[in-house]
Design a protein around this motif. Structure first.
Motif, PDB file in Angstrom:
ATOM      1  N   ASP A  32      -5.319  90.433 -18.953  1.00 59.84           N
ATOM      2  CA  ASP A  32      -4.707  91.319 -19.941  1.00 59.84           C
ATOM      3  C   ASP A  32      -3.358  90.834 -20.447  1.00 59.84           C
ATOM      4  O   ASP A  32      -2.948  91.164 -21.561  1.00 59.84           O
ATOM      5  CB  ASP A  32      -4.544  92.727 -19.351  1.00 59.84           C
ATOM      6  CG  ASP A  32      -5.886  93.375 -19.021  1.00 59.84           C
ATOM      7  OD1 ASP A  32      -6.836  93.172 -19.793  1.00 59.84           O
ATOM      8  OD2 ASP A  32      -5.955  94.068 -17.992  1.00 59.84           O
ATOM      9  N   VAL A  33      -2.646  90.086 -19.605  1.00 63.30           N
ATOM     10  CA  VAL A  33      -1.311  89.626 -19.970  1.00 63.30           C
ATOM     11  C   VAL A  33      -1.239  88.116 -19.753  1.00 63.30           C
ATOM     12  O   VAL A  33      -1.739  87.603 -18.753  1.00 63.30           O
ATOM     13  CB  VAL A  33      -0.218  90.322 -19.133  1.00 63.30           C
ATOM     14  CG1 VAL A  33       1.165  89.856 -19.561  1.00 63.30           C
ATOM     15  CG2 VAL A  33      -0.337  91.835 -19.238  1.00 63.30           C
ATOM     16  N   VAL A  34      -0.626  87.411 -20.680  1.00 63.03           N
ATOM     17  CA  VAL A  34      -0.400  85.975 -20.520  1.00 63.03           C
ATOM     18  C   VAL A  34       1.029  85.778 -20.025  1.00 63.03           C
ATOM     19  O   VAL A  34       1.994  86.035 -20.751  1.00 63.03           O
ATOM     20  CB  VAL A  34      -0.615  85.221 -21.843  1.00 63.03           C
ATOM     21  CG1 VAL A  34      -0.329  83.733 -21.647  1.00 63.03           C
ATOM     22  CG2 VAL A  34      -2.039  85.421 -22.342  1.00 63.03           C
ATOM     23  N   PHE A  35       1.166  85.366 -18.784  1.00 64.80           N
ATOM     24  CA  PHE A  35       2.479  85.146 -18.196  1.00 64.80           C
ATOM     25  C   PHE A  35       2.858  83.667 -18.264  1.00 64.80           C
ATOM     26  O   PHE A  35       2.016  82.794 -18.007  1.00 64.80           O
ATOM     27  CB  PHE A  35       2.496  85.584 -16.729  1.00 64.80           C
ATOM     28  CG  PHE A  35       2.407  87.071 -16.515  1.00 64.80           C
ATOM     29  CD1 PHE A  35       3.515  87.872 -16.688  1.00 64.80           C
ATOM     30  CD2 PHE A  35       1.208  87.658 -16.132  1.00 64.80           C
ATOM     31  CE1 PHE A  35       3.445  89.244 -16.488  1.00 64.80           C
ATOM     32  CE2 PHE A  35       1.125  89.029 -15.923  1.00 64.80           C
ATOM     33  CZ  PHE A  35       2.250  89.823 -16.103  1.00 64.80           C
ATOM     34  N   ASP A  36       4.107  83.398 -18.619  1.00 69.13           N
ATOM     35  CA  ASP A  36       4.682  82.068 -18.443  1.00 69.13           C
ATOM     36  C   ASP A  36       5.421  82.099 -17.112  1.00 69.13           C
ATOM     37  O   ASP A  36       6.523  82.649 -17.010  1.00 69.13           O
ATOM     38  CB  ASP A  36       5.647  81.741 -19.586  1.00 69.13           C
ATOM     39  CG  ASP A  36       4.929  81.540 -20.908  1.00 69.13           C
ATOM     40  OD1 ASP A  36       3.772  81.083 -20.879  1.00 69.13           O
ATOM     41  OD2 ASP A  36       5.519  81.843 -21.953  1.00 69.13           O
ATOM     42  N   THR A 158       4.953  76.627 -13.360  1.00 70.12           N
ATOM     43  CA  THR A 158       6.017  75.649 -13.132  1.00 70.12           C
ATOM     44  C   THR A 158       6.717  75.928 -11.811  1.00 70.12           C
ATOM     45  O   THR A 158       7.049  77.076 -11.501  1.00 70.12           O
ATOM     46  CB  THR A 158       7.063  75.717 -14.268  1.00 70.12           C
ATOM     47  OG1 THR A 158       6.416  75.403 -15.509  1.00 70.12           O
ATOM     48  CG2 THR A 158       8.198  74.743 -14.017  1.00 70.12           C
ATOM     49  N   PHE A 159       6.932  74.877 -11.021  1.00 71.76           N
ATOM     50  CA  PHE A 159       7.677  74.987  -9.769  1.00 71.76           C
ATOM     51  C   PHE A 159       9.044  74.324  -9.952  1.00 71.76           C
ATOM     52  O   PHE A 159       9.146  73.195 -10.430  1.00 71.76           O
ATOM     53  CB  PHE A 159       6.926  74.300  -8.624  1.00 71.76           C
ATOM     54  CG  PHE A 159       5.756  75.096  -8.111  1.00 71.76           C
ATOM     55  CD1 PHE A 159       5.853  75.829  -6.932  1.00 71.76           C
ATOM     56  CD2 PHE A 159       4.552  75.124  -8.808  1.00 71.76           C
ATOM     57  CE1 PHE A 159       4.787  76.565  -6.457  1.00 71.76           C
ATOM     58  CE2 PHE A 159       3.472  75.855  -8.337  1.00 71.76           C
ATOM     59  CZ  PHE A 159       3.588  76.580  -7.168  1.00 71.76           C
ATOM     60  N   ARG A 160      10.087  75.036  -9.538  1.00 76.36           N
ATOM     61  CA  ARG A 160      11.445  74.518  -9.667  1.00 76.36           C
ATOM     62  C   ARG A 160      12.164  74.675  -8.333  1.00 76.36           C
ATOM     63  O   ARG A 160      12.341  75.794  -7.837  1.00 76.36           O
ATOM     64  CB  ARG A 160      12.202  75.272 -10.767  1.00 76.36           C
ATOM     65  CG  ARG A 160      13.659  74.833 -10.938  1.00 76.36           C
ATOM     66  CD  ARG A 160      14.360  75.694 -11.987  1.00 76.36           C
ATOM     67  NE  ARG A 160      15.763  75.336 -12.117  1.00 76.36           N
ATOM     68  CZ  ARG A 160      16.233  74.367 -12.883  1.00 76.36           C
ATOM     69  NH1 ARG A 160      15.384  73.665 -13.621  1.00 76.36           N
ATOM     70  NH2 ARG A 160      17.521  74.099 -12.935  1.00 76.36           N
TER      71      ARG A 160
END
Length: 269
Positions: A32-36, A158-160
């Motif tokens: 339902d939601v596109v998360f960055d 993404t991993f930071r």
């Protein structure tokens, strides 16, 4: 609605432990939601120093009084049980022994695990007074968290690596419309902007050994309080690290010491 036409919501997760990675995975799979999604953490999956624990499923005391926690526990246990064919999760026959009958007052979870029963007197070794048996689940943190990372990176997460001391340091990642999830566990005690002083450490001391035929989790508790002294043997699953078990004999509430106590190893394990 296609993902291309949906608005993207920034989601920043502090902490790359099992809770942080699970939240990221559920968000990445949300239809339902596109998360960055960005995961920011000091310790990452694959870092040996922070992943030398069991880790078998054990019930949390709060589940006895909080229905929401009880639902979380059941959902977690059932999902891990279903994952056993993947090789990342091991179904474990278990026995627990105690020198007191205090353990009998905290069995809210007996219908959540599989095949629970009280042990008969003939099945309980000296000097223990009470024994129970059931089937639980266990993961190998090094492999389980590394699998999570691989799955998340394949979904664009993404991993930071960053040591965060204040929530202000990650505001620019979150933006005006983003979400921030704190999954730093004990780190929340000193994280500026959270400073949850109700959190406290429990010091454990463990060693990983080879074990070709060990298939049962065993825990023995001594002392007037169940958390005073706990010795356990935890066989672990492994697709890469096969035939290993974790031995533990230390459960020290409020102890911040992270140094190795060789005398404690010999005494407890």
């Amino acid at each position: 609605m296609s993902s291309a036409s949906k608005s993207h919501v920034p989601l920043v997760i502090l902490g790359a432990g099992v809770i942080g990675l699970t939240i990221a995975y559920l968000a990445a799979c949300d239809s339902d939601v596109v998360f960055d999604i960005t995961i920011i953490a000091r310790d990452m999956p694959g870092d040996w120093g922070s992943q030398a624990w069991g880790a078998n499923w054990s019930p949390m005391p709060l589940g006895a009084t909080d229905e929401r926690v009880r639902r979380w526990e059941k959902t977690t246990f059932d999902r891990l049980w279903e994952m056993a064919p993947s090789g990342l999760v091991k179904r474990l026959p278990s026995r627990m022994f105690s020198e007191t009958d205090e353990i009998l007052s905290s069995l809210w979870w007996k219908d959540l695990v599989r095949d629970f029963r009280l042990l008969s007197d003939s099945e309980i070794p000296t000097p223990y007074k009470v024994g129970i048996t059931f089937n639980t689940v266990c993961v190998n943190p090094w492999e389980y968290l590394s699998w999570f990372r691989s799955e998340l990176e394949s979904r664009g997460v993404t991993f930071r690596r960053q040591y965060v001391t204040s929530l202000d340091e990650v505001k620019h990642f979150v933006g005006k419309n983003g979400l921030l999830v704190n999954a730093t566990s004990l780190g929340s005690r000193s994280l500026i902007g959270v400073e949850d002083t109700a959190l406290f450490p429990i010091r454990g001391q463990s060693i990983i050994v080879e074990s070709n035929n060990l298939q049962e989790f065993i825990s023995a508790r001594s002392g007037a309080n169940l958390s005073e002294h706990v010795t356990s043997i935890i066989p672990r699953p492994g697709l890469i690290q096969t035939n290993t078990a974790l031995l533990n004999g230390t459960y020290q509430i409020g102890n911040w010491d992270t140094s190795l106590d060789m005398f404690g190893c010999e005494r407890d394990i």
